[in-house]
Design an enzyme around this catalytic site. Sequence first.
Site, PDB file in Angstrom:
ATOM      1  N   ILE A  27       5.487  -2.997  -7.331  1.00  0.00           N
ATOM      2  CA  ILE A  27       4.799  -1.674  -7.611  1.00  0.00           C
ATOM      3  C   ILE A  27       5.632  -0.656  -6.690  1.00  0.00           C
ATOM      4  O   ILE A  27       5.367  -0.975  -5.445  1.00  0.00           O
ATOM      5  CB  ILE A  27       3.409  -2.019  -7.225  1.00  0.00           C
ATOM      6  CG1 ILE A  27       2.794  -2.970  -8.144  1.00  0.00           C
ATOM      7  CG2 ILE A  27       2.457  -0.835  -7.691  1.00  0.00           C
ATOM      8  CD1 ILE A  27       1.153  -3.624  -7.656  1.00  0.00           C
ATOM      9  N   ARG A  28       5.824   0.158  -7.261  1.00  0.00           N
ATOM     10  CA  ARG A  28       6.712   1.349  -6.890  1.00  0.00           C
ATOM     11  C   ARG A  28       7.409   0.846  -5.543  1.00  0.00           C
ATOM     12  O   ARG A  28       7.142   1.169  -4.247  1.00  0.00           O
ATOM     13  CB  ARG A  28       5.641   2.374  -6.256  1.00  0.00           C
ATOM     14  CG  ARG A  28       5.025   3.297  -7.344  1.00  0.00           C
ATOM     15  CD  ARG A  28       4.166   4.353  -6.751  1.00  0.00           C
ATOM     16  NE  ARG A  28       3.311   3.957  -5.635  1.00  0.00           N
ATOM     17  CZ  ARG A  28       2.095   3.175  -5.663  1.00  0.00           C
ATOM     18  NH1 ARG A  28       1.815   2.810  -7.047  1.00  0.00           N
ATOM     19  NH2 ARG A  28       1.339   3.084  -4.563  1.00  0.00           N
ATOM     20  N   ARG A  55      13.114   3.436  -0.147  1.00  0.00           N
ATOM     21  CA  ARG A  55      11.527   3.329  -0.791  1.00  0.00           C
ATOM     22  C   ARG A  55      11.760   3.719  -2.155  1.00  0.00           C
ATOM     23  O   ARG A  55      12.541   4.493  -2.617  1.00  0.00           O
ATOM     24  CB  ARG A  55      10.814   4.460   0.011  1.00  0.00           C
ATOM     25  CG  ARG A  55      10.348   4.038   1.483  1.00  0.00           C
ATOM     26  CD  ARG A  55       9.697   5.165   2.131  1.00  0.00           C
ATOM     27  NE  ARG A  55       8.217   5.340   1.405  1.00  0.00           N
ATOM     28  CZ  ARG A  55       7.587   6.294   1.732  1.00  0.00           C
ATOM     29  NH1 ARG A  55       7.845   7.370   2.187  1.00  0.00           N
ATOM     30  NH2 ARG A  55       6.318   6.316   1.054  1.00  0.00           N
ATOM     31  N   HIS A 104       5.181  -8.253  -4.478  1.00  0.00           N
ATOM     32  CA  HIS A 104       3.519  -8.514  -4.491  1.00  0.00           C
ATOM     33  C   HIS A 104       3.165  -9.987  -4.624  1.00  0.00           C
ATOM     34  O   HIS A 104       2.804 -10.131  -5.479  1.00  0.00           O
ATOM     35  CB  HIS A 104       2.642  -7.709  -5.069  1.00  0.00           C
ATOM     36  CG  HIS A 104       2.386  -6.395  -4.368  1.00  0.00           C
ATOM     37  ND1 HIS A 104       1.335  -5.770  -3.269  1.00  0.00           N
ATOM     38  CD2 HIS A 104       3.301  -5.170  -4.390  1.00  0.00           C
ATOM     39  CE1 HIS A 104       1.721  -4.709  -3.442  1.00  0.00           C
ATOM     40  NE2 HIS A 104       2.650  -4.168  -3.688  1.00  0.00           N
ATOM     41  N   CYS A 143       6.157  -5.286   0.495  1.00  0.00           N
ATOM     42  CA  CYS A 143       6.194  -4.118  -0.104  1.00  0.00           C
ATOM     43  C   CYS A 143       6.170  -2.940   0.945  1.00  0.00           C
ATOM     44  O   CYS A 143       7.061  -2.603   1.648  1.00  0.00           O
ATOM     45  CB  CYS A 143       5.342  -3.970  -1.094  1.00  0.00           C
ATOM     46  SG  CYS A 143       5.766  -2.674  -2.404  1.00  0.00           S
ATOM     47  N   GLY A 189       1.054  -1.260  -0.125  1.00  0.00           N
ATOM     48  CA  GLY A 189      -0.098   0.081   0.043  1.00  0.00           C
ATOM     49  C   GLY A 189       0.799   1.412  -0.161  1.00  0.00           C
ATOM     50  O   GLY A 189       1.897   1.331  -0.860  1.00  0.00           O
ATOM     51  N   GLU A 190       0.672   2.205   0.818  1.00  0.00           N
ATOM     52  CA  GLU A 190       1.588   3.086   1.065  1.00  0.00           C
ATOM     53  C   GLU A 190       2.029   3.209   2.600  1.00  0.00           C
ATOM     54  O   GLU A 190       1.210   3.419   3.614  1.00  0.00           O
ATOM     55  CB  GLU A 190       0.745   4.596   0.693  1.00  0.00           C
ATOM     56  CG  GLU A 190       1.705   5.736   0.313  1.00  0.00           C
ATOM     57  CD  GLU A 190       2.798   5.355  -0.679  1.00  0.00           C
ATOM     58  OE1 GLU A 190       2.552   5.032  -1.771  1.00  0.00           O
ATOM     59  OE2 GLU A 190       3.784   5.741  -0.254  1.00  0.00           O
ATOM     60  N   SER A 191       3.336   3.061   2.814  1.00  0.00           N
ATOM     61  CA  SER A 191       3.818   2.907   4.308  1.00  0.00           C
ATOM     62  C   SER A 191       3.394   4.224   4.955  1.00  0.00           C
ATOM     63  O   SER A 191       3.076   3.904   6.130  1.00  0.00           O
ATOM     64  CB  SER A 191       5.239   2.598   4.102  1.00  0.00           C
ATOM     65  OG  SER A 191       6.027   3.628   3.356  1.00  0.00           O
ATOM     66  N   GLU A 232       0.760 -11.765  -3.410  1.00  0.00           N
ATOM     67  CA  GLU A 232      -0.612 -12.186  -3.711  1.00  0.00           C
ATOM     68  C   GLU A 232      -1.177 -11.967  -4.822  1.00  0.00           C
ATOM     69  O   GLU A 232      -2.467 -12.040  -5.041  1.00  0.00           O
ATOM     70  CB  GLU A 232      -1.079 -11.225  -2.412  1.00  0.00           C
ATOM     71  CG  GLU A 232      -1.485  -9.731  -2.636  1.00  0.00           C
ATOM     72  CD  GLU A 232      -0.157  -8.817  -2.647  1.00  0.00           C
ATOM     73  OE1 GLU A 232       0.744  -9.421  -2.525  1.00  0.00           O
ATOM     74  OE2 GLU A 232      -0.301  -7.714  -2.713  1.00  0.00           O
TER      75      GLU A 232
HETATM   76  N1  GLN Z   1       6.029   2.780  -2.271  1.00  0.00           N
HETATM   77  C1  GLN Z   1       5.196   2.389  -1.412  1.00  0.00           C
HETATM   78  C2  GLN Z   1       5.675   2.769   0.009  1.00  0.00           C
HETATM   79  O1  GLN Z   1       6.754   3.505   0.082  1.00  0.00           O
HETATM   80  C3  GLN Z   1       5.202   1.040  -1.382  1.00  0.00           C
HETATM   81  C4  GLN Z   1       4.717   0.641  -2.554  1.00  0.00           C
HETATM   82  C5  GLN Z   1       3.736  -0.797  -2.354  1.00  0.00           C
HETATM   83  O2  GLN Z   1       3.351  -1.116  -1.298  1.00  0.00           O
HETATM   84  N2  GLN Z   1       3.295  -1.305  -3.491  1.00  0.00           N
HETATM   85  O3  GLN Z   1       5.127   2.762   1.090  1.00  0.00           O
END
Ligand code: GLN
Length: 189
Positions: free
Chosen positions: A134-135, A106, A170, A79, A47-49, A172
């Site tokens: 993903i990112r 990150r 990921h 992630c 997700g987004e930390s 999953e």
């Molecule tokens: N870029 C996100 C972060 O810094 C991590 C991306 C992800 O969980 N797919 O939290």
Amino acid sequence: MVKIGVLGLQGAVREHIRSVEASGAEGIIIKYKEQLADIDGLIIPGGESTTMRRLIDKYDFLDALMDFGQQGKPIFGTCAGLILLANNIAGQADAHLALMDMKVERNAFGRQRESFEAEVELEGIADSFEAVFIRAPYIMEVGPEVEVLATYQDKIVAARQGHYLCSAFHPELTDDHRLTEYFVKMVEK
Ligand code: GLN
């Protein structure tokens, strides 16, 4: 059947539940810290930390999550979940749960490669595994207790430290459940 919780504050929660169920365990979405008492292992999703940390604070989860790990209960961070587990985040003064001895960067694969798939070898788990990034972060350095499980372009992208497991990708999002199955086995032991 072991019970695996998926931290359900933000991110790819449903997909992890599906993967846990496909791996022969019961999957439970965790929305309240009291639910941690009912599970044997926890997945912290991608997700987004920074957003996830904000929600962890809002719902008073931080100490409960750290206690869960320190009691010896297995945690798998994917992630953003990997970033939450690290005790050192490049360019940031503070870490989050700080349960794994590693330094992470990150969004480490650059903006031109926001998301991509690559084959990786997962040590002792899979000779060839389709990894969805993903990112994604990567792990820059690990402490002596951390075992490297996978690298991609010489960067560490999966690791284990005792009862903690993490991946920059990921697992999953495909139908290959071998990494989740590996975590379920860690929990069963
Ligand atoms: N870029 C996100 C972060 O810094 C991590 C991306 C992800 O969980 N797919 O939290």
